[in-house]
Design a protein around this motif. Structure first.
Motif, PDB file in Angstrom:
ATOM      1  N   VAL A  28      22.047 -34.525  34.585  1.00  0.00           N
ATOM      2  CA  VAL A  28      21.184 -33.656  35.392  1.00  0.00           C
ATOM      3  C   VAL A  28      20.314 -32.789  34.474  1.00  0.00           C
ATOM      4  O   VAL A  28      19.103 -32.652  34.704  1.00  0.00           O
ATOM      5  N   ALA A  29      20.900 -32.237  33.431  1.00  0.00           N
ATOM      6  CA  ALA A  29      20.178 -31.364  32.502  1.00  0.00           C
ATOM      7  C   ALA A  29      19.029 -32.083  31.813  1.00  0.00           C
ATOM      8  O   ALA A  29      17.937 -31.525  31.659  1.00  0.00           O
ATOM      9  N   VAL A  30      19.271 -33.317  31.419  1.00  0.00           N
ATOM     10  CA  VAL A  30      18.258 -34.065  30.682  1.00  0.00           C
ATOM     11  C   VAL A  30      17.162 -34.600  31.606  1.00  0.00           C
ATOM     12  O   VAL A  30      15.991 -34.630  31.239  1.00  0.00           O
ATOM     13  N   LEU A  31      17.529 -34.976  32.815  1.00  0.00           N
ATOM     14  CA  LEU A  31      16.533 -35.544  33.731  1.00  0.00           C
ATOM     15  C   LEU A  31      15.680 -34.488  34.436  1.00  0.00           C
ATOM     16  O   LEU A  31      14.574 -34.788  34.876  1.00  0.00           O
ATOM     17  N   SER A  32      16.167 -33.253  34.539  1.00  0.00           N
ATOM     18  CA  SER A  32      15.426 -32.246  35.312  1.00  0.00           C
ATOM     19  C   SER A  32      14.004 -32.001  34.815  1.00  0.00           C
ATOM     20  O   SER A  32      13.081 -31.964  35.634  1.00  0.00           O
ATOM     21  N   PRO A  33      13.745 -31.839  33.519  1.00  0.00           N
ATOM     22  CA  PRO A  33      12.354 -31.605  33.125  1.00  0.00           C
ATOM     23  C   PRO A  33      11.466 -32.839  33.320  1.00  0.00           C
ATOM     24  O   PRO A  33      10.267 -32.710  33.558  1.00  0.00           O
ATOM     25  N   VAL A  34      12.065 -34.015  33.242  1.00  0.00           N
ATOM     26  CA  VAL A  34      11.293 -35.239  33.472  1.00  0.00           C
ATOM     27  C   VAL A  34      10.825 -35.284  34.927  1.00  0.00           C
ATOM     28  O   VAL A  34       9.658 -35.556  35.208  1.00  0.00           O
ATOM     29  N   PHE A  35      11.754 -34.993  35.860  1.00  0.00           N
ATOM     30  CA  PHE A  35      11.385 -34.989  37.273  1.00  0.00           C
ATOM     31  C   PHE A  35      10.409 -33.866  37.584  1.00  0.00           C
ATOM     32  O   PHE A  35       9.506 -34.038  38.410  1.00  0.00           O
ATOM     33  N   ALA A  36      10.587 -32.731  36.953  1.00  0.00           N
ATOM     34  CA  ALA A  36       9.651 -31.618  37.173  1.00  0.00           C
ATOM     35  C   ALA A  36       8.242 -32.026  36.766  1.00  0.00           C
ATOM     36  O   ALA A  36       7.270 -31.692  37.442  1.00  0.00           O
ATOM     37  N   PHE A  37       8.151 -32.762  35.691  1.00  0.00           N
ATOM     38  CA  PHE A  37       6.855 -33.194  35.179  1.00  0.00           C
ATOM     39  C   PHE A  37       6.268 -34.340  36.009  1.00  0.00           C
ATOM     40  O   PHE A  37       5.112 -34.298  36.412  1.00  0.00           O
ATOM     41  N   LEU A  38       7.078 -35.365  36.299  1.00  0.00           N
ATOM     42  CA  LEU A  38       6.582 -36.573  36.961  1.00  0.00           C
ATOM     43  C   LEU A  38       6.466 -36.459  38.478  1.00  0.00           C
ATOM     44  O   LEU A  38       5.472 -36.887  39.054  1.00  0.00           O
ATOM     45  N   ILE A  85       7.224 -33.530  40.673  1.00  0.00           N
ATOM     46  CA  ILE A  85       6.710 -32.289  41.261  1.00  0.00           C
ATOM     47  C   ILE A  85       5.342 -31.941  40.704  1.00  0.00           C
ATOM     48  O   ILE A  85       4.555 -31.263  41.335  1.00  0.00           O
ATOM     49  N   GLY A  86       5.066 -32.420  39.493  1.00  0.00           N
ATOM     50  CA  GLY A  86       3.779 -32.143  38.890  1.00  0.00           C
ATOM     51  C   GLY A  86       3.685 -30.766  38.277  1.00  0.00           C
ATOM     52  O   GLY A  86       2.613 -30.197  38.193  1.00  0.00           O
ATOM     53  N   ILE A  87       4.834 -30.230  37.858  1.00  0.00           N
ATOM     54  CA  ILE A  87       4.806 -28.929  37.195  1.00  0.00           C
ATOM     55  C   ILE A  87       4.004 -29.087  35.907  1.00  0.00           C
ATOM     56  O   ILE A  87       4.315 -29.942  35.079  1.00  0.00           O
ATOM     57  N   PRO A  88       2.942 -28.321  35.769  1.00  0.00           N
ATOM     58  CA  PRO A  88       2.084 -28.496  34.598  1.00  0.00           C
ATOM     59  C   PRO A  88       2.787 -28.014  33.330  1.00  0.00           C
ATOM     60  O   PRO A  88       3.115 -26.848  33.188  1.00  0.00           O
ATOM     61  N   VAL A  89       3.037 -28.944  32.480  1.00  0.00           N
ATOM     62  CA  VAL A  89       3.699 -28.624  31.226  1.00  0.00           C
ATOM     63  C   VAL A  89       3.211 -29.631  30.190  1.00  0.00           C
ATOM     64  O   VAL A  89       2.869 -30.768  30.530  1.00  0.00           O
ATOM     65  N   PHE A  90       3.150 -29.199  28.980  1.00  0.00           N
ATOM     66  CA  PHE A  90       2.769 -30.104  27.909  1.00  0.00           C
ATOM     67  C   PHE A  90       3.944 -31.038  27.628  1.00  0.00           C
ATOM     68  O   PHE A  90       5.076 -30.574  27.479  1.00  0.00           O
ATOM     69  N   PRO A  91       3.699 -32.330  27.543  1.00  0.00           N
ATOM     70  CA  PRO A  91       4.804 -33.270  27.299  1.00  0.00           C
ATOM     71  C   PRO A  91       5.583 -32.968  26.015  1.00  0.00           C
ATOM     72  O   PRO A  91       6.768 -33.285  25.917  1.00  0.00           O
ATOM     73  N   GLN A  92       4.957 -32.326  25.060  1.00  0.00           N
ATOM     74  CA  GLN A  92       5.626 -32.007  23.794  1.00  0.00           C
ATOM     75  C   GLN A  92       6.810 -31.056  23.968  1.00  0.00           C
ATOM     76  O   GLN A  92       7.692 -31.007  23.107  1.00  0.00           O
ATOM     77  N   LEU A 148      15.307 -23.010  23.474  1.00  0.00           N
ATOM     78  CA  LEU A 148      13.967 -23.021  24.058  1.00  0.00           C
ATOM     79  C   LEU A 148      12.994 -22.154  23.273  1.00  0.00           C
ATOM     80  O   LEU A 148      11.850 -22.558  23.020  1.00  0.00           O
ATOM     81  N   TRP A 149      13.432 -20.983  22.873  1.00  0.00           N
ATOM     82  CA  TRP A 149      12.522 -20.101  22.148  1.00  0.00           C
ATOM     83  C   TRP A 149      12.117 -20.718  20.818  1.00  0.00           C
ATOM     84  O   TRP A 149      10.930 -20.807  20.502  1.00  0.00           O
ATOM     85  N   VAL A 150      13.091 -21.171  20.060  1.00  0.00           N
ATOM     86  CA  VAL A 150      12.771 -21.776  18.762  1.00  0.00           C
ATOM     87  C   VAL A 150      12.027 -23.099  18.956  1.00  0.00           C
ATOM     88  O   VAL A 150      10.983 -23.336  18.342  1.00  0.00           O
ATOM     89  N   GLY A 151      12.556 -23.952  19.807  1.00  0.00           N
ATOM     90  CA  GLY A 151      11.965 -25.274  19.987  1.00  0.00           C
ATOM     91  C   GLY A 151      10.552 -25.249  20.519  1.00  0.00           C
ATOM     92  O   GLY A 151       9.672 -25.961  20.026  1.00  0.00           O
ATOM     93  N   VAL A 152      10.322 -24.437  21.540  1.00  0.00           N
ATOM     94  CA  VAL A 152       8.990 -24.416  22.154  1.00  0.00           C
ATOM     95  C   VAL A 152       8.030 -23.550  21.354  1.00  0.00           C
ATOM     96  O   VAL A 152       6.947 -24.000  20.989  1.00  0.00           O
ATOM     97  N   THR A 153       8.423 -22.298  21.090  1.00  0.00           N
ATOM     98  CA  THR A 153       7.454 -21.381  20.476  1.00  0.00           C
ATOM     99  C   THR A 153       7.238 -21.630  18.993  1.00  0.00           C
ATOM    100  O   THR A 153       6.154 -21.355  18.480  1.00  0.00           O
ATOM    101  N   LEU A 166       4.729 -25.887  20.316  1.00  0.00           N
ATOM    102  CA  LEU A 166       3.373 -25.367  20.483  1.00  0.00           C
ATOM    103  C   LEU A 166       2.477 -25.723  19.293  1.00  0.00           C
ATOM    104  O   LEU A 166       1.264 -25.838  19.434  1.00  0.00           O
ATOM    105  N   ARG A 167       3.075 -25.932  18.150  1.00  0.00           N
ATOM    106  CA  ARG A 167       2.298 -26.323  16.960  1.00  0.00           C
ATOM    107  C   ARG A 167       1.934 -27.805  16.978  1.00  0.00           C
ATOM    108  O   ARG A 167       1.075 -28.236  16.210  1.00  0.00           O
ATOM    109  N   LEU A 168       2.604 -28.557  17.842  1.00  0.00           N
ATOM    110  CA  LEU A 168       2.343 -29.995  17.946  1.00  0.00           C
ATOM    111  C   LEU A 168       1.304 -30.345  19.001  1.00  0.00           C
ATOM    112  O   LEU A 168       0.934 -31.501  19.152  1.00  0.00           O
ATOM    113  N   ILE A 169       0.849 -29.333  19.742  1.00  0.00           N
ATOM    114  CA  ILE A 169      -0.092 -29.568  20.835  1.00  0.00           C
ATOM    115  C   ILE A 169      -1.518 -29.377  20.300  1.00  0.00           C
ATOM    116  O   ILE A 169      -1.901 -28.269  19.922  1.00  0.00           O
TER     117      ILE A 169
END
Length: 188
Positions: A57-67, A69-76, A126-131, A135-138
């Motif tokens: 459930v934890a791993v699939l949730s952001p995929v479903f949110a993106f695909l 529901i269309g929650i706007p998020v950078f795939p990175q 999340l803080w380390v990984g995303v910020t 964000l440097r990969l986008i």
């Protein structure tokens, strides 16, 4: 296929459906409500389904949110959200163990400790990984977007993980009764 496996698949599918629904229905209410709802479902999946179910459930949730529901998020950032969600459920399951079956004061302390550790780990991932990484990969990300994403993946992540965990712990006695009833009915 044996009944235990069918029960695992069913619970996992139900939690995925609940999580997608929570994301869809609470999205207009803002990050605190949506994030708390998502974290509630993740911790409830940990209580009712164990680590393997909650991890799916934890791993699939952001995929479903993106695909879906269309929650706007950078795939990175999706892998980091997966990792953060997994950190929450893994810490919760590993520290709390199977203590849901014997609820007393010491097990509640252990479960609360598991929720706090899991919430802090999710926040840090999340803080380390995303910020600091994603964000440097986008390419061509604008400074206002970086600022907004940095805020969104900082203290609100800790807050929503703690709120969602607290609600799940508060309703845990009911969840455990449901789990015992559903398991006995499914195996009969």
């Amino acid at each position: 296929m044996n009944r235990e496996r069918i029960l695992w698949i069913t619970r996992t599918a139900i939690f995925i459906a609940l999580l997608v629904s929570a994301q869809a229905f609470t999205r207009p209410m803002g990050q605190i409500v949506t994030g708390s709802s998502v974290n509630f479902v993740l911790v409830a999946a940990s209580i009712l389904g164990g680590l393997s179910s909650a991890a799916v459930v934890a791993v699939l949730s952001p995929v479903f949110a993106f695909l879906i529901i269309g929650i706007p998020v950078f795939p990175q950032i999706i892998p980091f959200i997966m990792l953060g969600n997994f950190a929450l459920v893994a810490a919760f399951c590993l520290i709390a163990g199977k203590s849901f079956n014997d609820l007393n004061t010491s097990t509640y302390i252990r479960i609360c400790g598991a929720a706090i550790v899991g919430s802090v780990l999710k926040f840090l991932v999340l803080w380390v990984g995303v910020t600091q990484v994603a964000l440097r990969l986008i390419p061509d990300i604008m400074p206002p977007q970086v600022a907004a994403m940095t805020v969104a993946f900082s203290w609100p992540q800790l807050t929503t993980a703690l709120i969602g965990s607290a609600v799940a712990i508060a309703v845990m006695p009911v969840l455990v009764r449901v789990m015992k009833y559903s398991k006995s009915e499914a195996l009969n």
